[in-house]
Scaffold this motif. Structure first.
Motif, short mmCIF file in Angstrom:
data_model
loop_
_atom_site.label_atom_id
_atom_site.label_comp_id
_atom_site.label_asym_id
_atom_site.label_seq_id
_atom_site.Cartn_x
_atom_site.Cartn_y
_atom_site.Cartn_z
N MET A 1 -60.41 49.46 49.41
CA MET A 1 -60.65 50.67 50.19
C MET A 1 -60.34 50.39 51.66
N SER A 2 -59.68 51.33 52.28
CA SER A 2 -59.33 51.18 53.69
C SER A 2 -60.60 51.13 54.54
N LYS A 3 -60.67 50.16 55.44
CA LYS A 3 -61.82 50.04 56.32
C LYS A 3 -61.60 50.87 57.57
N PHE A 4 -62.69 51.38 58.12
CA PHE A 4 -62.58 52.17 59.34
C PHE A 4 -63.87 52.03 60.13
N THR A 5 -63.75 52.35 61.42
CA THR A 5 -64.92 52.38 62.29
C THR A 5 -65.01 53.76 62.92
N ILE A 6 -66.24 54.17 63.23
CA ILE A 6 -66.50 55.48 63.82
C ILE A 6 -67.18 55.26 65.16
N ARG A 7 -66.68 55.94 66.20
CA ARG A 7 -67.31 55.86 67.52
C ARG A 7 -67.31 57.24 68.15
N SER A 8 -68.18 57.45 69.12
CA SER A 8 -68.29 58.74 69.79
C SER A 8 -67.19 58.92 70.82
N ILE A 9 -66.80 60.18 71.04
CA ILE A 9 -65.85 60.53 72.09
C ILE A 9 -66.43 61.70 72.88
N ALA A 10 -65.78 62.06 73.98
CA ALA A 10 -66.24 63.18 74.79
C ALA A 10 -65.03 63.96 75.26
N ALA A 11 -65.16 65.30 75.31
CA ALA A 11 -64.07 66.13 75.81
C ALA A 11 -63.77 65.78 77.27
N ALA A 12 -62.50 65.82 77.61
CA ALA A 12 -62.00 65.56 78.97
C ALA A 12 -62.15 64.11 79.39
N ARG A 13 -62.51 63.23 78.48
CA ARG A 13 -62.60 61.80 78.78
C ARG A 13 -61.58 61.04 77.92
N PRO A 14 -60.94 60.00 78.47
CA PRO A 14 -59.98 59.24 77.67
C PRO A 14 -60.60 58.70 76.39
N MET A 15 -59.85 58.82 75.30
CA MET A 15 -60.29 58.33 74.00
C MET A 15 -59.51 57.06 73.66
N GLU A 16 -60.17 56.11 73.04
CA GLU A 16 -59.49 54.86 72.71
C GLU A 16 -58.36 55.10 71.73
N THR A 17 -57.27 54.36 71.90
CA THR A 17 -56.12 54.47 71.02
C THR A 17 -55.71 53.09 70.55
N GLN A 18 -54.84 53.07 69.54
CA GLN A 18 -54.29 51.83 69.01
C GLN A 18 -52.78 51.80 69.27
N ASP A 19 -52.24 50.59 69.41
CA ASP A 19 -50.81 50.35 69.53
C ASP A 19 -50.10 51.15 68.41
N PRO A 20 -49.09 51.95 68.75
CA PRO A 20 -48.26 52.00 69.96
C PRO A 20 -48.75 53.03 71.01
N PHE A 21 -49.90 53.67 70.76
CA PHE A 21 -50.41 54.65 71.71
C PHE A 21 -51.22 53.93 72.80
N LEU A 22 -51.29 54.57 73.97
CA LEU A 22 -51.96 53.97 75.12
C LEU A 22 -53.18 54.75 75.57
N PHE A 23 -53.17 56.05 75.31
CA PHE A 23 -54.16 56.93 75.94
C PHE A 23 -54.11 58.27 75.21
N ALA A 24 -55.26 58.89 75.06
CA ALA A 24 -55.32 60.25 74.54
C ALA A 24 -56.54 60.93 75.15
N VAL A 25 -56.37 62.20 75.52
CA VAL A 25 -57.49 62.95 76.07
C VAL A 25 -57.42 64.38 75.55
N TYR A 26 -58.58 64.95 75.28
CA TYR A 26 -58.69 66.32 74.81
C TYR A 26 -59.31 67.16 75.92
N HIS A 27 -58.56 68.14 76.40
CA HIS A 27 -59.04 69.04 77.45
C HIS A 27 -59.40 70.38 76.84
N LYS A 28 -60.59 70.84 77.14
CA LYS A 28 -61.01 72.19 76.74
C LYS A 28 -61.85 72.76 77.88
#
Length: 344
Positions: A1-28
């Motif tokens: 079974m594929s392993k995964f981790t869950i963590r909290s995020i917040a709107a308008a704050r940078p969210m952690e990404t994995q290679d090849p991505f560097l940055f992601a943010v959700y604006h509302k």
């Protein structure tokens, strides 16, 4: 079974990404009606990221947004859902886009750009502006290419619904269940012609109550996958795991198995999925610059101080276009591009 981790995020704050991505943010942001200059009723403080507020001014003064600022060494993928963005840059390019449009911009060897959020509507319901910005790394061979950009108009972006009509999937990059996205920009890690086999996928999933969708296995064991649960109250993975709202799910090896996403609660669920094969190169980051070594970062700062990456050709640092101006893209030396007209 594929392993995964869950963590909290917040709107308008940078969210952690994995290679090849560097940055992601959700604006509302739910802005009030704009005045005659498409301004908000209050002034920003230069860095307004207030959590829990109905809206943020970001780095804007009276018009919210991000006045001119530099980038080097990566590309931005700006995915809009609702509301409009005004873009200007140091190459002389400009545009107004939103309400489902996507802008690919390769910063390459250096570009200065601004992203402003004009409050066009003057009606009591105000201006809702909802969008993601994603930074996708460029490989070493492409970090110093010329800046470039392209627009994917909402009318042409790949979108499909599941047979029960309960889930809508927007394919911003890659493909999902046989539905292929529009081609990405020329030098992108996502471009199958210049960088084949990189398994870059960007999906936006809107799951109605009672709906579900299966995420296929990733194409490679070197691929990473992150899921961002940004709207809704609960999401169920594989019939077992309950994911709380405003959470990120990071999969360690998405090539191992399919993943079933279900919405078992009476509220719409919205999810962003980022997937791609690892670039596996050293990453040196400082503010708006992403290179492979610290020496290259120092050179980027020096180049920006010396050249301003071509200078700013606009009369204002925070450019907005007239209220009546529609969506458009103007590349230097090319006829203005407009969204396709709706078919009769």
């Amino acid at each position: 079974m594929s392993k995964f981790t869950i963590r909290s995020i917040a709107a308008a704050r940078p969210m952690e990404t994995q290679d090849p991505f560097l940055f992601a943010v959700y604006h509302k942001d739910h802005y009030p009606a704009g005045d005659d200059q498409m301004q908000a009723p209050r002034r920003g403080n230069g860095s307004d990221w207030s959590e829990g507020a109905p809206y943020r001014m970001y780095h804007g003064d009276r018009v919210p947004g991000f006045p001119q600022h530099p980038h080097r060494g990566f590309e931005t993928v700006t995915c809009t859902i609702e509301g409009l963005i005004d873009h200007t840059d140091s190459t002389g390019c400009a545009g107004r886009y939103g309400n489902g449009d996507l802008q690919w911009m390769t910063a390459g060897k250096g570009v200065v750009h601004g992203e402003m959020l004009p409050l066009i509507k003057q009606t009591p319901d105000g201006n809702v502006i909802k969008w993601f910005q994603i930074w996708l790394n460029l490989p070493k061979k492409s970090k110093m290419v010329d800046p470039n950009q392209m627009m994917h108009w909402a009318e042409k972006i790949t979108k499909f619904t599941t047979p029960d009509s309960l889930t809508t999937a927007t394919v911003w990059a890659g493909s999902l269940h046989g539905h292929k996205a529009l081609p990405p920009i020329r030098d992108s890690w996502a471009n199958e012609e210049s960088n084949p086999g990189n398994d870059v996928n960007i999906w936006f999933l809107q799951i109605q109550p009672g709906g579900s969708i299966t995420l296929p296995k990733a194409a490679s064991s070197r691929s990473t996958r992150s899921l961002y649960f940004v709207e809704g109250t609960a999401l169920t993975l594989n019939g077992v795991t309950k994911v709380p709202d405003l959470s990120q799910v990071e999969f360690s090896d998405p090539s191992q198995e399919e993943v079933l996403l279900e919405n078992l609660v009476p509220k719409l669920v919205e999810v962003l999925v980022l997937q791609g094969r690892k670039m596996g190169e050293p990453v040196a980051k400082h503010g708006p610059f992403v290179m492979n070594t610290q020496e290259e970062i120092m050179q980027a700062f020096n180049d920006y101080r010396t050249t301003q990456f071509g200078g700013w050709p606009w009369p204002e640092d925070a450019m907005v276009f007239p209220r009546e101006k529609g969506r458009f893209l103007a590349l230097k030396g090319v006829a203005e591009e407009l969204p396709p007209k709706k078919e009769d």
